[in-house]
Design a protein around this motif. Structure first.
Motif, PDB file in Angstrom:
ATOM      1  N   THR A 196      -4.973  21.680 -13.657  1.00  0.00           N
ATOM      2  CA  THR A 196      -4.607  22.687 -14.630  1.00  0.00           C
ATOM      3  C   THR A 196      -2.855  22.540 -15.558  1.00  0.00           C
ATOM      4  O   THR A 196      -2.344  21.990 -14.261  1.00  0.00           O
ATOM      5  N   PRO A 197      -2.702  22.753 -16.857  1.00  0.00           N
ATOM      6  CA  PRO A 197      -1.496  22.753 -16.822  1.00  0.00           C
ATOM      7  C   PRO A 197      -0.219  23.559 -16.740  1.00  0.00           C
ATOM      8  O   PRO A 197       0.572  22.582 -16.379  1.00  0.00           O
ATOM      9  N   GLN A 198      -0.981  24.977 -15.877  1.00  0.00           N
ATOM     10  CA  GLN A 198       0.639  25.137 -14.931  1.00  0.00           C
ATOM     11  C   GLN A 198       0.648  24.440 -13.288  1.00  0.00           C
ATOM     12  O   GLN A 198       1.824  24.764 -13.315  1.00  0.00           O
ATOM     13  N   GLU A 199      -0.200  24.505 -13.237  1.00  0.00           N
ATOM     14  CA  GLU A 199      -0.109  23.041 -12.122  1.00  0.00           C
ATOM     15  C   GLU A 199       0.729  21.468 -12.444  1.00  0.00           C
ATOM     16  O   GLU A 199       1.661  21.435 -12.068  1.00  0.00           O
ATOM     17  N   GLU A 200       0.459  20.970 -13.655  1.00  0.00           N
ATOM     18  CA  GLU A 200       0.885  19.917 -13.972  1.00  0.00           C
ATOM     19  C   GLU A 200       2.924  20.424 -14.601  1.00  0.00           C
ATOM     20  O   GLU A 200       3.750  19.763 -14.146  1.00  0.00           O
ATOM     21  N   GLN A 201       2.769  21.453 -15.161  1.00  0.00           N
ATOM     22  CA  GLN A 201       4.430  21.918 -15.239  1.00  0.00           C
ATOM     23  C   GLN A 201       5.183  22.127 -13.312  1.00  0.00           C
ATOM     24  O   GLN A 201       6.297  22.005 -13.999  1.00  0.00           O
ATOM     25  N   ARG A 202       4.391  22.374 -12.991  1.00  0.00           N
ATOM     26  CA  ARG A 202       5.322  23.125 -11.618  1.00  0.00           C
ATOM     27  C   ARG A 202       5.838  21.790 -10.839  1.00  0.00           C
ATOM     28  O   ARG A 202       6.487  21.312  -9.937  1.00  0.00           O
ATOM     29  N   VAL A 203       4.887  20.609 -11.282  1.00  0.00           N
ATOM     30  CA  VAL A 203       4.690  19.015 -10.557  1.00  0.00           C
ATOM     31  C   VAL A 203       6.186  18.950 -11.778  1.00  0.00           C
ATOM     32  O   VAL A 203       6.763  17.733 -10.529  1.00  0.00           O
ATOM     33  N   ARG A 204       6.238  18.903 -12.601  1.00  0.00           N
ATOM     34  CA  ARG A 204       7.505  18.533 -13.243  1.00  0.00           C
ATOM     35  C   ARG A 204       8.245  19.181 -12.885  1.00  0.00           C
ATOM     36  O   ARG A 204       9.709  18.780 -12.783  1.00  0.00           O
ATOM     37  N   GLN A 205       7.943  20.676 -12.572  1.00  0.00           N
ATOM     38  CA  GLN A 205       9.957  20.598 -12.251  1.00  0.00           C
ATOM     39  C   GLN A 205      10.106  20.307 -11.041  1.00  0.00           C
ATOM     40  O   GLN A 205      11.359  20.343 -10.860  1.00  0.00           O
ATOM     41  N   ALA A 206       8.582  20.544  -9.924  1.00  0.00           N
ATOM     42  CA  ALA A 206       9.364  20.078  -8.768  1.00  0.00           C
ATOM     43  C   ALA A 206       9.873  18.568  -8.722  1.00  0.00           C
ATOM     44  O   ALA A 206      10.512  18.381  -7.964  1.00  0.00           O
ATOM     45  N   GLN A 207       9.917  17.673  -9.441  1.00  0.00           N
ATOM     46  CA  GLN A 207      10.159  16.529 -10.032  1.00  0.00           C
ATOM     47  C   GLN A 207      11.690  16.437 -10.436  1.00  0.00           C
ATOM     48  O   GLN A 207      12.749  15.852  -9.521  1.00  0.00           O
ATOM     49  N   LYS A 208      12.099  17.337 -11.433  1.00  0.00           N
ATOM     50  CA  LYS A 208      13.236  17.540 -11.902  1.00  0.00           C
ATOM     51  C   LYS A 208      14.227  18.011 -10.615  1.00  0.00           C
ATOM     52  O   LYS A 208      15.903  17.281 -10.584  1.00  0.00           O
ATOM     53  N   PHE A 209      13.900  18.939 -10.034  1.00  0.00           N
ATOM     54  CA  PHE A 209      14.610  19.623  -8.812  1.00  0.00           C
ATOM     55  C   PHE A 209      14.980  18.807  -7.600  1.00  0.00           C
ATOM     56  O   PHE A 209      15.792  18.635  -7.563  1.00  0.00           O
ATOM     57  N   ALA A 210      13.882  17.706  -7.099  1.00  0.00           N
ATOM     58  CA  ALA A 210      14.164  16.659  -6.462  1.00  0.00           C
ATOM     59  C   ALA A 210      14.929  15.178  -6.956  1.00  0.00           C
ATOM     60  O   ALA A 210      15.832  15.302  -6.814  1.00  0.00           O
ATOM     61  N   ALA A 211      15.349  15.381  -8.264  1.00  0.00           N
ATOM     62  CA  ALA A 211      16.096  14.380  -8.999  1.00  0.00           C
ATOM     63  C   ALA A 211      17.174  14.771  -9.003  1.00  0.00           C
ATOM     64  O   ALA A 211      18.333  13.973  -8.496  1.00  0.00           O
ATOM     65  N   ALA A 212      17.434  16.151  -9.283  1.00  0.00           N
ATOM     66  CA  ALA A 212      18.513  17.031  -9.443  1.00  0.00           C
ATOM     67  C   ALA A 212      19.576  17.268  -8.262  1.00  0.00           C
ATOM     68  O   ALA A 212      20.451  16.863  -7.792  1.00  0.00           O
TER      69      ALA A 212
END
Length: 215
Positions: A170-186
């Motif tokens: 879902t769009p919500q899950e896709e947003q959650r994955v993107r946030q996780a990716q940003k958190f991991a990079a930071a």
């Protein structure tokens, strides 16, 4: 003719002008015992290293006539160092005699309690055991920290695997994955910076000085 013989040890804390003068009977006691006993007392009040001065000194009293014998300076007789040591010994001699007289006036035969040879070994073994235990604890702590601390590469691989296993539905899950990716990079960038700072403490101090503006 009454003859009294004593051993004398002079010592000094590394960052102090104070000089300890310790005296004990010549018979049955060695200079190392006197110095070891002084170290035990010194540790009760200070963490400064204690240095022994002038080696093994002897004091003798014959019919109220007191004399002090210092070991010969290790330096060459024609060197400035040799005469400097002789001057220091000459200045210290009256202090040793005064210390001896006060000791005798108080009815004592020594200026401190002198550890026996057996006590020296027991205390030394106890100190070594404490040092070994401390070292084992330190190594265990370092190993624990190493096992619990992930390197940036480990962290990146771990989270990359997690993200790949999560297929957004879902769009919500896709947003959650993107946030996780940003958190991991930071997180990865922060860990890299922390490692660089840990490896270069001088740079960290310079940064502190630059940012510090006073009280």
């Amino acid at each position: 003719m009454e003859v009294k013989k004593y051993k004398v040890v002079c010592s000094q804390p590394k960052f102090s002008d104070e000089i300890y003068i310790d005296i004990a009977p010549d018979k049955g006691i060695i200079h190392d015992q006197i110095f070891f006993s002084r170290i035990q007392l010194h540790r009760e009040t200070s963490q400064q290293p204690l240095a022994r001065l002038f080696g093994s000194i002897y004091l003798q009293e014959i019919n109220n006539d007191i004399s002090v014998e210092f070991p010969k300076p290790p330096a060459r007789k024609d060197s400035p160092e040799y005469f400097g040591i002789l001057k220091q010994q000459k200045e210290l001699e009256p202090q040793i005699i005064e210390r001896y007289r006060k000791m005798r006036q108080s009815g004592r035969e020594s200026t401190l309690f002198v550890c026996s040879v057996n006590q020296m070994f027991e205390l030394s073994e106890e100190k070594n055991a404490e040092a070994d235990a401390f070292e084992r604890k330190r190594r265990a702590k370092m190993q624990f920290i190493a096992e619990q601390t992930e390197t940036p590469t480990d962290y990146k691989q771990k989270h990359a695997a997690q993200l790949m296993s999560q297929e957004p539905q879902t769009p919500q899950e896709e947003q959650r994955v993107r946030q996780a990716q940003k958190f991991a990079a930071a997180r990865e960038r922060r860990l890299v910076v922390e490692q660089k700072r840990a490896q270069d403490p001088l740079a960290a101090w310079q940064r502190f000085q630059k940012e510090y503006s006073g009280d």
